[in-house]
Write an enzyme that holds these catalytic residues in place. Structure first.
Site, PDB file in Angstrom:
ATOM      1  N   ALA A  63      10.154   8.602  43.544  1.00 57.78           N
ATOM      2  CA  ALA A  63       9.568   9.562  44.489  1.00 57.78           C
ATOM      3  C   ALA A  63       9.951  10.983  44.087  1.00 57.78           C
ATOM      4  O   ALA A  63      10.995  11.205  43.489  1.00 57.78           O
ATOM      5  CB  ALA A  63      10.088   9.265  45.890  1.00 57.78           C
ATOM      6  N   GLY A 105      10.934   4.321  42.586  1.00 58.31           N
ATOM      7  CA  GLY A 105       9.486   4.105  42.582  1.00 58.31           C
ATOM      8  C   GLY A 105       8.941   3.908  41.177  1.00 58.31           C
ATOM      9  O   GLY A 105       7.919   3.235  40.993  1.00 58.31           O
ATOM     10  N   GLU A 108       9.413   0.373  40.536  1.00 62.28           N
ATOM     11  CA  GLU A 108       8.510  -0.396  41.417  1.00 62.28           C
ATOM     12  C   GLU A 108       7.082  -0.380  40.876  1.00 62.28           C
ATOM     13  O   GLU A 108       6.379  -1.392  40.896  1.00 62.28           O
ATOM     14  CB  GLU A 108       8.566   0.177  42.841  1.00 62.28           C
ATOM     15  CG  GLU A 108       9.906  -0.137  43.517  1.00 62.28           C
ATOM     16  CD  GLU A 108      10.011   0.445  44.916  1.00 62.28           C
ATOM     17  OE1 GLU A 108       9.938   1.680  45.039  1.00 62.28           O
ATOM     18  OE2 GLU A 108      10.163  -0.328  45.877  1.00 62.28           O
ATOM     19  N   GLU A 128      17.804   3.516  45.675  1.00 63.15           N
ATOM     20  CA  GLU A 128      17.515   3.990  47.034  1.00 63.15           C
ATOM     21  C   GLU A 128      18.710   3.856  47.980  1.00 63.15           C
ATOM     22  O   GLU A 128      18.912   4.679  48.867  1.00 63.15           O
ATOM     23  CB  GLU A 128      16.315   3.221  47.621  1.00 63.15           C
ATOM     24  CG  GLU A 128      14.965   3.622  47.042  1.00 63.15           C
ATOM     25  CD  GLU A 128      14.657   2.968  45.696  1.00 63.15           C
ATOM     26  OE1 GLU A 128      15.534   2.296  45.110  1.00 63.15           O
ATOM     27  OE2 GLU A 128      13.519   3.160  45.218  1.00 63.15           O
TER      28      GLU A 128
END
Ligand code: NAD
Length: 707
Positions: A63, A105, A108, A128
């Site tokens: 992110a 992310g 991911e 995270e």
């Protein structure tokens, strides 16, 4: 073209290249471009496979941190979870070509592809949890499917990275590029090979988590194994619950569960606290008035003066970083002891398998020792750690001034002495700085970088860079007694010692403080640091504290009794065979002292302990900010979470103050000002800055670079 995401076709392969330096943060613009690239590839009938890769040094750090406090942007469509689902449902093979770091992310996104190929230097992590949240774009569901439950639990609850080899061995990646050709060419070749072999699509929705090798009670045992490390933290347990869900639910439902748990973590004081620390660490390198482009000095050879408790530990930091180090001590026995300490530490690390015998040899080969100042002519940085005595330190700095080459940085590890005065003992005060390491110096991450009045800009920036090289968290502070950390601890200890006279026991205080989240209570901490050390600091300050006859008097009494803490096996507690026991005699001593001083003993609540100890520590922090000794409230928080065991999940004392509101602290301080009689009037007054913030309904973090 400077497109943030580039689209290119190489025969039957579509290449989507993330190109948004420095880290390919997945902001809304990048997300839109990834999706449009994907749609272009899907709509092109000649495209057989799609590669997602990066044109930057790293693959993708996840992110975009600039969207952290802008939920509208962070969740704007297409969101990352949506993109991951779309990729996963693709009818064309997608390959993530992970050229470098893939974090959060970024990983991911890669896990939503069918195949993953990595460069040997690639690192993968889902960090995270360090921000008080859990992966929310499928990480908790796809990682156990691809790499297994064990790997998922370890990676997601620790946030630590793994390398490409481990990723390959666990199945998280399918292939590591090892050939001569450049990475993109290799990725295209790999894609062509997959097309040629007509491999199946490999969506996580079709993969069941392999639970065959998971023993019964595995999750319970895992929880127990991380309980100490994660005490007080909210997110790790949510990470585990999400992974547990992955073991029993189909992907679609597991993703729903993950979202639920992610939302549960998102709006918590812990997430705010941990994100605050993340930003505080980034901000701490920006020093008001200093151009970040300032040319740095070279540090290739370091000298440590003084081979005592601190000197040996400080030296190890440099040896570990592969830097040539020379230790000087005038006392040859002390020198031998210091070298012996380093050798012993390395031997223990080798025995525990943390280092190889070769590494120990390499590090020891970088170490020299001397009793002669003439041997310091070539060093680039000196860290002085001799006795805490101004006359001795001045003599050392005069000797260094004569011997060291021009441009060498001359640092002192003093805890309490005036760095400006030390600097003025030399003809080059601009080269002098404080480097306040904490004990044990080879372990503690905090480094207070003390900026003297004349310290040159390049000296500050060079030491900051050096601090990162030796894996410290450096925080620049100004000159004052105790700098930031020890100055803020003073009222905390003062209240601890006074509360014992008023009726609290060491055990009650320590328990209240550890329940609050501190790693250790103040009485145990005093025993560890040494009751004698605190006494000697007070001796230098008698004039200032004489107005309060009760001031840390219990500390003075223990000193008089020779109870110096752990080192004499007796302080506030009794120490036997590494075990700590309560000592009823302490209560007796406190009762006697209270009687002599006319202090009425009473029941003390845990609430009062926290308010008097912690709020007064915060109040001192506010004074420090107003005086410009610290530049930002986040700097105080970094110091407290890295050097004083303040709970990370509260984000440091100043963040805690912001969370509960400065007005609450001011009102409690005013309450004790009245309720504690003369003592209260003497010590309990809100710092003007805190009062102002309370009046205006503002927070400490609203203040930027106060000077
Ligand atoms: P220490 O007494 O263990 O070691 C000091 C060493 O300096 C001794 O080996 C001594 O022989 C040597 N020495 C004295 N005069 C010297 C000189 N003129 N030239 C060369 N060597 C000389 O002390 P320490 O606990 O390591 O503390 C050193 C410094 O670090 C002090 O300024 C102290 O305030 C600071 N400090 C200590 C701690 C701690 O927890 N001990 C923490 C942070 C900072």
């Amino acid at each position: 073209m400077n497109e943030i995401v580039r689209y290119k076709k190489i025969n039957e392969i579509a290449l989507i290249t993330l190109n948004s330096p420095p880290v390919n943060g997945l902001n809304i613009a990048v997300r839109r471009k990834i999706l449009s690239g994907f749609e272009q590839a899907i709509n092109d009938n000649t495209v057989k496979a799609i590669i997602i890769t990066s044109g930057c040094e790293i693959f993708c750090a996840g992110a975009d941190i600039n969207e952290f406090d802008d939920a509208d942007k962070m969740f704007a469509k297409p969101s990352l979870p949506e993109i991951c689902l779309i990729l996963e449902e693709s009818k064309k093979t997608i390959i993530a070509a992970i050229n470098g770091t893939a974090f959060g992310g970024g990983l991911e996104l890669a896990m939503a592809c069918d195949y993953r190929m990595a460069a040997p230097k690639a690192k993968m992590a889902l960090p995270e949890v360090n921000l008080g949240i859990i992966p929310g774009a499928g990480g908790t569901q796809r990682l156990p499917r691809l790499g297994g439950v064990r790997l998922a639990l370890e990676m997601i609850t620790s946030g630590k990275p793994i390398d490409a080899t481990q990723a390959l061995s666990t199945g998280l990646v399918d292939h590591i590029h090892e050939g001569e050709e450049d990475f993109i060419t290799a990725a295209v070749n790999y894609a062509n090979e997959l097309i040629f072999q007509d491999v199946p699509l490999k969506s996580c929705a079709q993969i069941k988590v392999n639970t065959d090798e998971i023993p019964e009670n595995y999750f319970a045992d895992f929880r127990a194994s991380i309980a100490r490390r994660t005490r007080g933290f909210y997110a790790p347990e949510r990470c585990i619950q999400a992974i547990e869900a992955a073991c029993s639910l189909p992907l679609e439902e597991g993703l729903k569960k993950e979202l639920e748990l992610a939302i549960d973590c998102l709006d918590t004081s812990q997430a705010r606290a941990q994100q605050h620390l993340f930003f505080a660490e980034r901000a701490s390198g920006k020093i008001p008035g200093i151009d970040p482009k300032t040319r740095l000095r070279q540090i290739e050879k370091v000298a440590i003066i003084g081979s005592g408790t601190m000197g040996g530990g400080i030296a190890m930091n440099y040896l570990n970083a592969g830097i040539e180090t020379i230790i000087l001590d005038l006392n040859s026995e002390a020198l031998e002891r210091g070298i012996g300490f380093i050798e012993k530490n390395y031997a223990i690390s080798a025995k525990k398998g943390r280092m190889t015998p070769e590494q120990v040899t390499q590090r020891m080969a970088l170490l020299q020792s001397t009793t002669n100042y003439d041997d310091l002519r070539e060093v680039d940085l000196v860290v002085e750690a001799v006795f805490e005595n101004m006359d001795i330190k001045k003599k050392v700095f005069q000797a260094l001034d004569k011997i060291c080459k021009p441009g060498a940085i001359l640092a002192t590890n003093t805890s309490t002495l005036d760095v400006n005065e030390i600097a003025h003992a030399t003809s080059r005060p601009e080269d002098v700085i404080g480097l306040h390491f904490f004990s044990p110096a080879n372990v503690m991450r905090l480094l207070e970088v003390v900026r003297g009045k004349k310290t040159a800009d390049d000296v500050i920036l060079t030491t900051l860079k050096m601090a990162k090289m030796i894996h410290k968290v450096p925080v620049v502070v100004g000159v004052c007694f105790g700098f930031v950390g020890n100055r803020m601890i003073e009222p905390y200890i003062r209240e601890t010692f006074r509360l014992m006279l008023e009726g609290a026991s060491p055990e009650q205080i320590d328990t209240a403080i550890t329940d609050f989240g501190f790693a250790m209570g103040p009485c145990s901490m005093s025993d560890m640091a040494g009751i004698d050390v605190g006494y000697l600091v007070r001796e230098a300050q008698r004039e200032r504290i004489s107005r309060d006859p009760s001031y840390q008097i219990i500390g003075d009494k223990l000193y008089e009794l020779g109870r110096y803490g752990q080192k004499t096996s007796r302080g506030f507690y009794i120490y036997e065979d590494r075990e700590k026991h309560n000592d009823p005699e302490i209560i007796k001593i406190c009762e006697n002292l209270a009687e002599e001083l006319g202090i009425e003993r009473r029941e003390i609540t845990d609430k009062e302990i926290i308010e008097r100890c912690v709020y007064m520590l915060i109040n001192e922090g506010a004074h420090i900010l107003e005086e410009g000794i610290a530049y930002r409230s986040g700097d105080c928080d970094l110091i407290y979470t890295n050097g004083y065991g303040f709970p990370i999940w509260r984000g440091g004392p100043m963040q805690y103050a912001d969370e509960i509101g400065p007005e609450k602290i001011v009102s409690a301080i005013n309450h004790y000002h009245k309720s504690l009689g003369t003592y209260g009037e003497m010590w309990f007054s809100p710092a003007p800055l805190l009062q102002r913030l309370a009046n205006e309904g503002k927070k400490l973090k609203d203040l930027r670079n106060i000077k």
